[in-house]
Write a protein that holds these residues in place. Structure first.
Motif, PDB file in Angstrom:
ATOM      1  N   GLY A  80       2.373   4.037 -26.270  1.00 56.59           N
ATOM      2  CA  GLY A  80       1.944   2.667 -26.499  1.00 56.59           C
ATOM      3  C   GLY A  80       2.378   1.706 -25.411  1.00 56.59           C
ATOM      4  N   SER A  81       3.621   1.810 -24.962  1.00 57.04           N
ATOM      5  CA  SER A  81       4.105   0.929 -23.902  1.00 57.04           C
ATOM      6  C   SER A  81       3.410   1.232 -22.584  1.00 57.04           C
ATOM      7  N   ALA A  82       3.213   2.518 -22.290  1.00 55.54           N
ATOM      8  CA  ALA A  82       2.519   2.892 -21.055  1.00 55.54           C
ATOM      9  C   ALA A  82       1.092   2.368 -21.062  1.00 55.54           C
ATOM     10  N   SER A  83       0.401   2.490 -22.206  1.00 59.74           N
ATOM     11  CA  SER A  83      -0.969   1.978 -22.314  1.00 59.74           C
ATOM     12  C   SER A  83      -1.001   0.465 -22.147  1.00 59.74           C
ATOM     13  N   GLY A  84      -0.040  -0.211 -22.773  1.00 61.87           N
ATOM     14  CA  GLY A  84      -0.009  -1.667 -22.672  1.00 61.87           C
ATOM     15  C   GLY A  84       0.212  -2.129 -21.253  1.00 61.87           C
ATOM     16  N   ALA A  85       1.158  -1.517 -20.547  1.00 64.77           N
ATOM     17  CA  ALA A  85       1.415  -1.890 -19.159  1.00 64.77           C
ATOM     18  C   ALA A  85       0.242  -1.510 -18.267  1.00 64.77           C
ATOM     19  N   ALA A  86      -0.373  -0.360 -18.531  1.00 69.54           N
ATOM     20  CA  ALA A  86      -1.522   0.065 -17.726  1.00 69.54           C
ATOM     21  C   ALA A  86      -2.706  -0.872 -17.915  1.00 69.54           C
ATOM     22  N   ALA A  87      -2.944  -1.290 -19.154  1.00 69.18           N
ATOM     23  CA  ALA A  87      -4.042  -2.241 -19.409  1.00 69.18           C
ATOM     24  C   ALA A  87      -3.796  -3.547 -18.667  1.00 69.18           C
ATOM     25  N   ALA A  88      -2.536  -4.011 -18.677  1.00 68.66           N
ATOM     26  CA  ALA A  88      -2.191  -5.235 -17.945  1.00 68.66           C
ATOM     27  C   ALA A  88      -2.397  -5.042 -16.449  1.00 68.66           C
ATOM     28  N   ALA A  89      -2.044  -3.864 -15.936  1.00 67.85           N
ATOM     29  CA  ALA A  89      -2.229  -3.577 -14.510  1.00 67.85           C
ATOM     30  C   ALA A  89      -3.707  -3.612 -14.134  1.00 67.85           C
ATOM     31  N   ARG A  90      -4.555  -3.073 -14.980  1.00 68.51           N
ATOM     32  CA  ARG A  90      -5.995  -3.076 -14.684  1.00 68.51           C
ATOM     33  C   ARG A  90      -6.561  -4.493 -14.749  1.00 68.51           C
ATOM     34  N   ARG A  91      -6.072  -5.310 -15.675  1.00 71.35           N
ATOM     35  CA  ARG A  91      -6.524  -6.709 -15.708  1.00 71.35           C
ATOM     36  C   ARG A  91      -6.111  -7.454 -14.437  1.00 71.35           C
ATOM     37  N   ALA A  92      -4.997  -7.012 -13.847  1.00 72.61           N
ATOM     38  CA  ALA A  92      -4.496  -7.669 -12.635  1.00 72.61           C
ATOM     39  C   ALA A  92      -5.137  -7.113 -11.365  1.00 72.61           C
ATOM     40  N   GLY A  93      -6.005  -6.094 -11.495  1.00 75.48           N
ATOM     41  CA  GLY A  93      -6.744  -5.609 -10.335  1.00 75.48           C
ATOM     42  C   GLY A  93      -6.531  -4.157  -9.962  1.00 75.48           C
ATOM     43  N   ALA A  94      -5.612  -3.448 -10.598  1.00 74.00           N
ATOM     44  CA  ALA A  94      -5.397  -2.036 -10.279  1.00 74.00           C
ATOM     45  C   ALA A  94      -6.608  -1.218 -10.711  1.00 74.00           C
ATOM     46  N   ASP A  95      -6.944  -0.205  -9.918  1.00 78.57           N
ATOM     47  CA  ASP A  95      -8.051   0.667 -10.332  1.00 78.57           C
ATOM     48  C   ASP A  95      -7.591   2.065 -10.724  1.00 78.57           C
ATOM     49  N   ARG A  96      -6.308   2.383 -10.480  1.00 77.08           N
ATOM     50  CA  ARG A  96      -5.716   3.640 -10.944  1.00 77.08           C
ATOM     51  C   ARG A  96      -4.291   3.351 -11.399  1.00 77.08           C
ATOM     52  N   VAL A  97      -3.887   4.009 -12.482  1.00 76.40           N
ATOM     53  CA  VAL A  97      -2.547   3.767 -13.028  1.00 76.40           C
ATOM     54  C   VAL A  97      -1.904   5.111 -13.373  1.00 76.40           C
ATOM     55  N   VAL A 154       0.814  -9.035 -16.024  1.00 81.04           N
ATOM     56  CA  VAL A 154       1.406  -8.783 -14.712  1.00 81.04           C
ATOM     57  C   VAL A 154       1.450 -10.094 -13.940  1.00 81.04           C
ATOM     58  N   GLN A 155       2.608 -10.395 -13.386  1.00 78.01           N
ATOM     59  CA  GLN A 155       2.813 -11.668 -12.698  1.00 78.01           C
ATOM     60  C   GLN A 155       2.428 -11.562 -11.217  1.00 78.01           C
ATOM     61  N   GLY A 156       1.164 -11.316 -10.983  1.00 74.41           N
ATOM     62  CA  GLY A 156       0.658 -11.205  -9.618  1.00 74.41           C
ATOM     63  C   GLY A 156      -0.610 -10.391  -9.598  1.00 74.41           C
ATOM     64  N   GLU A 157      -1.239 -10.316  -8.441  1.00 72.85           N
ATOM     65  CA  GLU A 157      -2.456  -9.540  -8.279  1.00 72.85           C
ATOM     66  C   GLU A 157      -2.111  -8.130  -7.811  1.00 72.85           C
ATOM     67  N   LEU A 158      -2.851  -7.153  -8.310  1.00 71.72           N
ATOM     68  CA  LEU A 158      -2.658  -5.760  -7.943  1.00 71.72           C
ATOM     69  C   LEU A 158      -3.930  -5.221  -7.308  1.00 71.72           C
ATOM     70  N   SER A 159      -3.787  -4.099  -6.622  1.00 74.62           N
ATOM     71  CA  SER A 159      -4.948  -3.404  -6.072  1.00 74.62           C
ATOM     72  C   SER A 159      -4.609  -1.926  -5.946  1.00 74.62           C
ATOM     73  N   ILE A 182       6.499  -5.425  -9.155  1.00 69.16           N
ATOM     74  CA  ILE A 182       5.818  -6.616  -9.654  1.00 69.16           C
ATOM     75  C   ILE A 182       6.207  -6.807 -11.113  1.00 69.16           C
ATOM     76  N   GLU A 183       6.669  -7.990 -11.431  1.00 70.41           N
ATOM     77  CA  GLU A 183       7.143  -8.287 -12.784  1.00 70.41           C
ATOM     78  C   GLU A 183       5.991  -8.272 -13.791  1.00 70.41           C
ATOM     79  N   THR A 184       6.287  -7.757 -14.975  1.00 70.42           N
ATOM     80  CA  THR A 184       5.354  -7.790 -16.104  1.00 70.42           C
ATOM     81  C   THR A 184       6.071  -8.464 -17.260  1.00 70.42           C
ATOM     82  N   THR A 185       5.397  -9.377 -17.941  1.00 73.63           N
ATOM     83  CA  THR A 185       6.032 -10.142 -19.008  1.00 73.63           C
ATOM     84  C   THR A 185       5.286  -9.978 -20.322  1.00 73.63           C
TER      85      THR A 185
END
Length: 271
Positions: free
Chosen positions: A243-260, A224-229, A200-203
């Protein structure tokens, strides 16, 4: 293939940079079940708990065992079939204390490691990065061979690690040019295709300084360009300070992920 550089090892700040399982024993003789006895830091014990917390409980060490080992777990219903293989994996990869928004962080190895003379020596993982990401001629045979080995190693970890193998998607932190063609983005797409997990693309909104040169708070920057779960892997080439891992993980959680889970090829050493 290893490169040695002059270095004053005494000045290195090594605290909590990451470690491996040092040793482990799977002991089936306990009348209550199967015991897993491990020598590792607390954050790796938490990593084991994240994998097996539903089927095991922490257990006290005997006085004799505590001289050699640090943690014990009891599997009252018997050991999972893949337990030994998973522990071998955790003895090989480096578990990093997880940064913000990340549940478990793993890297194949450090970019450099000290040799027995206190000098830094490039690891195989560092060599793969050096001869692919920084290659002047990425089509040459050394670069192609390094890329194959790097991708194979990442695929092997994902396929043998129970948390990563069950991820619903792979994402990555956008490159600093924000053009979708950063080294980590291309790598993540290829690995995702190999393991059959959707990429899933992240921008990000535009070019930014490289994180290793100008550390930034990226927790609100990526989208994140889509919904996650469920569980998501943030896959990247190099882990610097998280820092990059935290930024991408935060974006993943906003998109619906509950574990990263963060997975990288190599971790740099800072001093």
């Amino acid at each position: 293939m290893l490169m040695r550089v002059g270095f004053d090892w005494a000045d290195l700040r090594w605290d909590r940079r990451g470690e491996r399982v040092q040793k482990f024993v799977i002991a089936p003789g306990n009348p209550r079940g199967v015991a897993l006895i491990v020598s590792c830091p607390d954050w790796i014990a938490e990593h084991i708990g994240a994998i097996y917390g539903a089927v095991c409980v922490p257990a006290p060490l005997t006085d004799d065992a505590s001289k050699t080992y640090t943690h014990a777990f009891l599997f009252e219903g018997g050991a999972p079939a893949e337990l030994e293989q998973v522990m071998e994996t955790l003895s090989t990869v480096v578990t990093i204390p997880a940064p913000d928004y990340v549940d478990v962080a793993i890297t194949l190895d450090f970019y450099n490691r000290p040799d027995d003379k206190g000098e830094l020596e490039r690891t195989a993982a560092g060599f793969w990065i050096f001869t692919t990401k920084y290659a002047s001629q990425p089509t040459w045979s050394t670069s192609r061979d390094s890329r194959r080995k790097m991708i194979r190693a990442l695929v092997d970890v994902i396929e043998t690690h129970p948390l990563l193998a069950n991820a619903s998607a792979i994402i990555t932190a956008p490159g600093h040019l924000a053009d979708g063609q950063g080294f980590g983005e291309v790598l993540a797409r290829e690995v995702a295709g190999r393991v059959g997990i959707p990429y899933i693309e992240t921008t990000s909104p535009g070019p930014r300084p490289q994180q290793k040169e100008t550390p930034q708070d990226l927790t609100s920057v990526f989208t994140v360009q889509g919904e996650l779960s469920g569980a998501v892997i943030v896959l990247d080439d190099v882990y610097h300070a998280g820092g990059s891992a935290s930024g991408a993980a935060a974006a993943a959680r906003r998109a619906g992920a509950d574990r990263v889970y963060s997975l990288t090829v190599a971790r740099t050493i800072r001093w």
